[in-house]
Enzyme design. Structure first.
Site, PDB file in Angstrom:
ATOM      1  N   ASN A 163      -2.348   1.469   3.600  1.00 56.11           N
ATOM      2  CA  ASN A 163      -1.775   0.184   3.190  1.00 56.11           C
ATOM      3  C   ASN A 163      -0.651   0.484   2.200  1.00 56.11           C
ATOM      4  O   ASN A 163      -0.910   0.801   1.046  1.00 56.11           O
ATOM      5  CB  ASN A 163      -2.888  -0.662   2.533  1.00 56.11           C
ATOM      6  N   LYS A 177       1.492  -1.432   0.975  1.00 58.46           N
ATOM      7  CA  LYS A 177       1.790  -2.536   0.049  1.00 58.46           C
ATOM      8  C   LYS A 177       3.307  -2.768  -0.004  1.00 58.46           C
ATOM      9  O   LYS A 177       3.994  -2.524   0.992  1.00 58.46           O
ATOM     10  CB  LYS A 177       1.168  -2.281  -1.330  1.00 58.46           C
ATOM     11  N   HIS A 210      -6.864  -9.180   2.052  1.00 60.87           N
ATOM     12  CA  HIS A 210      -6.845  -8.163   0.993  1.00 60.87           C
ATOM     13  C   HIS A 210      -7.010  -8.859  -0.362  1.00 60.87           C
ATOM     14  O   HIS A 210      -6.530  -9.973  -0.552  1.00 60.87           O
ATOM     15  CB  HIS A 210      -5.521  -7.385   1.047  1.00 60.87           C
ATOM     16  N   GLU A 227      -5.566  -8.583  -3.072  1.00 60.67           N
ATOM     17  CA  GLU A 227      -4.311  -9.030  -3.707  1.00 60.67           C
ATOM     18  C   GLU A 227      -3.853 -10.352  -3.102  1.00 60.67           C
ATOM     19  O   GLU A 227      -3.289 -11.203  -3.794  1.00 60.67           O
ATOM     20  CB  GLU A 227      -3.243  -7.925  -3.564  1.00 60.67           C
ATOM     21  N   GLU A 255     -13.663  -3.304  -0.237  1.00 66.62           N
ATOM     22  CA  GLU A 255     -12.783  -2.823  -1.304  1.00 66.62           C
ATOM     23  C   GLU A 255     -13.172  -3.500  -2.611  1.00 66.62           C
ATOM     24  O   GLU A 255     -12.749  -4.633  -2.874  1.00 66.62           O
ATOM     25  CB  GLU A 255     -11.327  -3.167  -0.978  1.00 66.62           C
ATOM     26  N   GLY A 287      -6.428   0.653  -7.013  1.00 64.99           N
ATOM     27  CA  GLY A 287      -5.282   1.062  -7.819  1.00 64.99           C
ATOM     28  C   GLY A 287      -5.637   1.393  -9.259  1.00 64.99           C
ATOM     29  O   GLY A 287      -4.763   1.535 -10.110  1.00 64.99           O
ATOM     30  N   SER A 305      -9.017   3.461  -4.550  1.00 62.85           N
ATOM     31  CA  SER A 305      -8.785   4.757  -5.184  1.00 62.85           C
ATOM     32  C   SER A 305      -9.378   5.932  -4.408  1.00 62.85           C
ATOM     33  O   SER A 305      -9.893   6.886  -4.986  1.00 62.85           O
ATOM     34  CB  SER A 305      -9.295   4.752  -6.642  1.00 62.85           C
TER      35      SER A 305
HETATM   36  P1  PGA Z   1      -5.726   2.108  -3.677  1.00 63.02           P
HETATM   37  O1  PGA Z   1      -5.575   0.744  -2.827  1.00 63.02           O
HETATM   38  O2  PGA Z   1      -6.122   3.180  -2.693  1.00 63.02           O
HETATM   39  O3  PGA Z   1      -4.373   2.339  -4.273  1.00 63.02           O
HETATM   40  O4  PGA Z   1      -6.785   1.863  -4.688  1.00 63.02           O
HETATM   41  C1  PGA Z   1      -6.448   0.417  -1.782  1.00 63.02           C
HETATM   42  C2  PGA Z   1      -6.059  -0.918  -1.203  1.00 63.02           C
HETATM   43  O5  PGA Z   1      -5.648  -1.816  -1.948  1.00 63.02           O
HETATM   44  O6  PGA Z   1      -6.140  -1.130   0.029  1.00 63.02           O
END
Ligand code: PGA
Length: 265
Positions: free
Chosen positions: A19, A21, A108, A110, A179, A185, A224
């Protein structure tokens, strides 16, 4: 190091999705795609793992052009809840299908937290994806506050229940991604045991909701994931691969995670 192999139900071939982003530009994405293609060939990752990338939508066509004919698939980070029409700024499932997208991330954290996406909208998006032949990657997860106050299963249960009706006839053409919001992140990762417990809960909740294909459904862990922790997470019986944010922007790291999923790290 070789990661422990597990016995997966038929159909649960490991899957890793990047992803990206809202990162990158043409030059960066050209170079990342070239790195992935080259690394993939050199490391012979063909059979044991499915791999996809989800660029920002303006670059999906570029990814499609560069990855066509390779073993790598591509997809979108979002999809419209509507089929077509006067929805400025939205991207329809049929458009993603037109660009040969295999995947669309949906719900997601976000999108849920920053753009107010509701469970009902997530369900409508899942319906559009399935109707367009794009595999929905449905993201669920709890916040730190929800986990600490013992609400993890309530939250996951609510998010799963919202999509069960859509998935009952989807005969395996869907993916779930657990997640934990507190791990995205942040550098914090769910422990393998925490991930396994949540994945098992998600699978059982789908089954309880009449989604009988859930025994064979792939449930990805995200939050992460890095080359150093991937193998242990992926060795859990109900963890079928990963949804990778930050580490998917570095070709070598992403490929190392794919190798961990393939059990050849
Ligand atoms: P990250 O993000 O691996 O940077 O923690 C995962 C995601 O948001 O899909």
């Amino acid at each position: 190091m070789t990661s422990p192999r597990k016995i997966a139900a038929p159909g649960r071939k490991p899957l890793v999705i990047g992803n990206w982003k809202m990162h990158g530009d043409v030059a960066f994405i050209e170079s990342l795609l070239a790195g992935l293609r080259k690394g993939w060939r050199q490391r012979a990752l063909t059979q044991a793992v499915d791999v996809g990338v989800c660029p920002p939508s303006p670059y999906i066509g570029l990814a499609a052009a560069r990855l066509a004919g390779s073993a790598l698939s591509w997809g979108a980070q979002n999809i419209s809840a509507h089929e077509r029409g006067a929805y400025t700024g939205e991207v329809a499932g049929s458009m993603l299908a037109d660009l040969a997208c295999t995947w669309s991330l949906i719900g997601h954290s976000e999108r849920r937290a920053l753009f107010g996406e509701t469970d009902a909208q997530v369900a409508a998006k899942v319906e559009q994806a399935l109707a367009s032949g794009v595999t929905p990657v449905i993201c669920v997860g709890e916040t730190l506050q929800e986990r600490e106050s013992g609400q993890t299963e309530d939250v996951l249960g609510r998010q799963i229940d919202a999509v069960c009706a859509n998935l009952q006839d989807a005969s395996g053409h869907y993916v779930l991604a657990y997640e934990p919001v507190w791990a995205i992140g942040t550098g914090l990762t769910a422990s393998p045991a925490q991930a396994q417990a949540a994945h098992r809960f998600v699978r059982n909740r789908l089954l309880a909701g009449g989604v009988f294909s859930a025994s064979d459904a792939r449930i990805l862990y995200g939050g992460s994931v890095k080359p150093g922790n991937a193998a242990e997470l992926f060795s859990q019986p109900d963890v079928d691969g990963g949804l990778i944010g930050g580490a998917s922007l570095v070709a070598d790291d992403f490929l190392a995670i794919c190798r961990a999923a393939a059990g050849v790290a």
